[in-house]
Design a protein around this motif. Sequence first.
Motif: not given
Length: 385
Positions: A118-141
């Motif tokens: 219903l909004k501009k999100k991926d199939l899992c429900g994340r928006d563009v800013a969240q997807l970019e943030s996850l890349v950084a969190h994955d790196r720190l993890s």
Amino acid sequence: MNAKQEKTAAKSASTEGDYVFKEPDGKLDATQHFSSLLFSGDLVNTVMELALLLTLTCASLMLPDSKVSVQGSMPLWEVAAFFWASSIVTRIYNCYLEACYFAFPQHRTQPPSEHKLLKKKDLCGRDVAQLESLVAHDRLSMLSQFAFSLLIYYLVPGYYPAAGGVTDGFVMRIVKLALNHYIMSFGMYWGHRAYHVNPFLWKYLHSVHHWARHPLSRNTYQDHWMENLINHIAGHFSAQILCPLDHGTFWVSHIFRILESLEKHSGISCYLNLAHQTQRWLPFAQMPHHHDWHHEGHKSCNFTFSALGGVWDCVFGTRKQGRADAIGNQATTHDRYLLASKPDNRKQMMDDPSLVMLPSTVFLLLVAFRLHSLGFTLISSSPVA
């Protein structure tokens, strides 16, 4: 689909909603075709991971074993092999589960109506800013858990048990493996429950993981990096301190846990979930459809927190059957009991934001006391196998 593709799909998603990703416009490069094999779907993260693993491997093979390996523990080269195996199994099984998700839509746990974009999100429900943030969190993890894993190798001899003679019989080894998993599940149950009930933990840590309302296996470890580290301490680390596993069962435990974790985020609940099929016969078994329902609820999903066996949700009254009535033969014995019972949605005493922290605090203090009483070594307290 990697982060770039997901962002492209999110930007182009129609307001009417789509059930699956559309083929991205334009020519795809090789990294986009094989994004599931990349760490976080990101080339930089993947190169960093390979650099860490190759450095550790080279150090273990080129430097004298007496200098880099810990006596009574598996040699450093095997620790490196353990890290390699964990990474490879995660990649391959993630590809398998996502292929199953798209190839067998009849086994999906959520109906198409729940996946409308219903909004501009991926199939899992994340928006563009969240997807970019996850890349950084994955790196720190990756960096924090790599450092922590090496730290405990040197600070807690025997944590990574050495190979040798097995003193326990087969039955006793299975019993210890099950006990270790239920201890791990207990620590993670109360930590997970606290993430949802305590507003601070939810806002600053766990909400990152729940950006995925419709999880796929790639979402499994996409958390705030600090939460991933805490989960490691409250999970495998604490269980190994309280109920040490021998060499063989240590390997089995960690690989099985990877499969189980990926499966409960896979979006399917069926015979294709190999790890969960081994525990379906347990009366309180937790299946992928339980955790999928947990993600659908987002912040209000203060239920179904367990991993591995699911008994703690049943003991503490937080199990919900989710879509068990539509899953068919994947419904457990406890699911059928809940379906025949009147729903109990009363707030519990442990839903207090402060009180919910008590079990985790006591559990971790017990781990610290046990570690101190052993002199920060597991060599004499566990059978060498």
